[in-house]
Design a protein around this motif. Structure first.
Motif, PDB file in Angstrom:
ATOM      1  N   THR A  88      -2.616 -12.237 -19.969  1.00 12.97           N
ATOM      2  CA  THR A  88      -2.773 -13.643 -20.360  1.00 12.97           C
ATOM      3  C   THR A  88      -3.889 -14.298 -19.550  1.00 12.97           C
ATOM      4  OG1 THR A  88      -1.229 -14.499 -18.701  1.00 12.97           O
ATOM      5  CG2 THR A  88      -0.288 -13.804 -20.831  1.00 12.97           C
ATOM      6  N   VAL A  89      -4.366 -15.412 -20.059  1.00 13.49           N
ATOM      7  CA  VAL A  89      -5.376 -16.200 -19.357  1.00 13.49           C
ATOM      8  C   VAL A  89      -4.834 -16.652 -18.002  1.00 13.49           C
ATOM      9  CG1 VAL A  89      -6.623 -18.404 -19.390  1.00 13.49           C
ATOM     10  CG2 VAL A  89      -6.620 -16.936 -21.418  1.00 13.49           C
ATOM     11  N   ALA A  90      -3.576 -17.050 -17.967  1.00 12.50           N
ATOM     12  CA  ALA A  90      -2.963 -17.497 -16.708  1.00 12.50           C
ATOM     13  C   ALA A  90      -3.013 -16.387 -15.664  1.00 12.50           C
ATOM     14  CB  ALA A  90      -1.526 -17.943 -16.946  1.00 12.50           C
ATOM     15  N   GLU A  91      -2.738 -15.158 -16.081  1.00 18.53           N
ATOM     16  CA  GLU A  91      -2.766 -14.029 -15.148  1.00 18.53           C
ATOM     17  C   GLU A  91      -4.184 -13.750 -14.661  1.00 18.53           C
ATOM     18  OE1 GLU A  91       0.986 -11.384 -16.793  1.00 18.53           O
ATOM     19  OE2 GLU A  91      -0.924 -11.335 -17.886  1.00 18.53           O
ATOM     20  N   ILE A  92      -5.148 -13.869 -15.562  1.00 17.17           N
ATOM     21  CA  ILE A  92      -6.545 -13.650 -15.169  1.00 17.17           C
ATOM     22  C   ILE A  92      -6.952 -14.689 -14.123  1.00 17.17           C
ATOM     23  CG2 ILE A  92      -8.951 -13.695 -15.950  1.00 17.17           C
ATOM     24  CD1 ILE A  92      -7.862 -12.668 -18.707  1.00 17.17           C
ATOM     25  N   ALA A  93      -6.653 -15.948 -14.405  1.00 21.45           N
ATOM     26  CA  ALA A  93      -7.005 -17.024 -13.479  1.00 21.45           C
ATOM     27  C   ALA A  93      -6.316 -16.828 -12.133  1.00 21.45           C
ATOM     28  CB  ALA A  93      -6.628 -18.378 -14.080  1.00 21.45           C
ATOM     29  N   ARG A  94      -5.050 -16.493 -12.159  1.00 20.89           N
ATOM     30  CA  ARG A  94      -4.299 -16.276 -10.917  1.00 20.89           C
ATOM     31  C   ARG A  94      -4.901 -15.117 -10.113  1.00 20.89           C
ATOM     32  NH1 ARG A  94       0.300 -17.189 -12.862  1.00 20.89           N
ATOM     33  NH2 ARG A  94       0.704 -15.140 -13.739  1.00 20.89           N
ATOM     34  N   ARG A  95      -5.220 -14.005 -10.779  1.00 22.27           N
ATOM     35  CA  ARG A  95      -5.815 -12.848 -10.094  1.00 22.27           C
ATOM     36  C   ARG A  95      -7.148 -13.223  -9.448  1.00 22.27           C
ATOM     37  NH1 ARG A  95      -5.690  -6.969 -10.576  1.00 22.27           N
ATOM     38  NH2 ARG A  95      -3.481  -7.325 -11.028  1.00 22.27           N
ATOM     39  N   ALA A  96      -7.896 -14.098 -10.117  1.00 24.69           N
ATOM     40  CA  ALA A  96      -9.200 -14.524  -9.590  1.00 24.69           C
ATOM     41  C   ALA A  96      -9.078 -15.601  -8.519  1.00 24.69           C
ATOM     42  CB  ALA A  96     -10.080 -15.028 -10.736  1.00 24.69           C
ATOM     43  N   GLY A  97      -7.855 -16.110  -8.322  1.00 25.26           N
ATOM     44  CA  GLY A  97      -7.648 -17.188  -7.358  1.00 25.26           C
ATOM     45  C   GLY A  97      -8.152 -18.519  -7.866  1.00 25.26           C
TER      46      GLY A  97
END
Length: 196
Positions: A29-38
């Motif tokens: 998900t987009v949320a997971e991508i954003a979270r992984r990128a900080g």
């Protein structure tokens, strides 16, 4: 978190590729991508319309550089020579990002929706190259034929280079060899006016 994040776009691209590799494209998900990128989802959407565009965000740069290369080719030069100059530029850009290009290619090939988007990107590049050739005074259908042939060379060479882990050649070399192969298969081919 501050409004400006250094290299946010690059961090999002890297995080997305990592997650697509670990979890799969559809499950990420987009949320997971954003979270992984900080980063935040809001930051993600400042850079990309959706998670698919993370894989195709470089298309604009490639489009600009290829058309600039065709425009900058010396006068007079044959249409295919101008296209070959553009392919050299693409080779430089992608060679610098080889590992990312290979990871991206694996994700794209695994999903029909992404393969379709890739074909649309290639068609857009072909149209842009044909337009750049027309700007140089190349008439139709020569401009479109040269652009389409160039994109076929690009696609075949890129797939060879990206899909074969044993291939250690520079992408420009692979494209030049593929262009030579194209010339050899078309050399001496009968034209409609020629007898079979």
């Amino acid at each position: 978190m501050g409004r400006w994040e250094p290299n946010a776009r690059g961090r999002l691209e890297e995080a997305a590729l990592e997650l697509f590799g670990e979890r799969g494209y559809e499950q990420t998900t987009v949320a997971e991508i954003a979270r992984r990128a900080g980063l935040t989802e809001r930051t993600f959407f400042r850079h990309f319309a959706d998670k698919r565009e993370v894989l195709f965000g470089g298309s604009t740069l490639l489009h600009e550089r290829l058309t600039e290369a065709v425009a900058a080719a010396p006068e007079p030069v044959a249409p295919m020579a101008a296209i070959a100059a553009a392919l050299d530029v693409a080779g430089v850009i992608l060679q610098e990002r080889r590992e990312r290009a290979r990871r991206r290619q694996a994700v794209v090939l695994a999903h029909a929706e992404l393969r379709e988007r890739e074909l649309i990107k290639l068609a857009s590049l072909s149209a842009a190259l044909a337009g750049a050739l027309r700007e140089r005074g190349v008439p139709e259908p020569a401009a479109s034929l040269a652009a389409e042939a160039g994109m076929a060379v690009f696609r075949v060479a890129f797939e060879r280079w990206a899909d074969d882990p044993a291939c250690d050649a520079d992408l420009r070399e692979v494209m030049r060899a593929t262009m030579t192969e194209l010339r050899s298969v078309t050399a001496g081919s009968p034209t409609p006016a020629d007898p079979p």
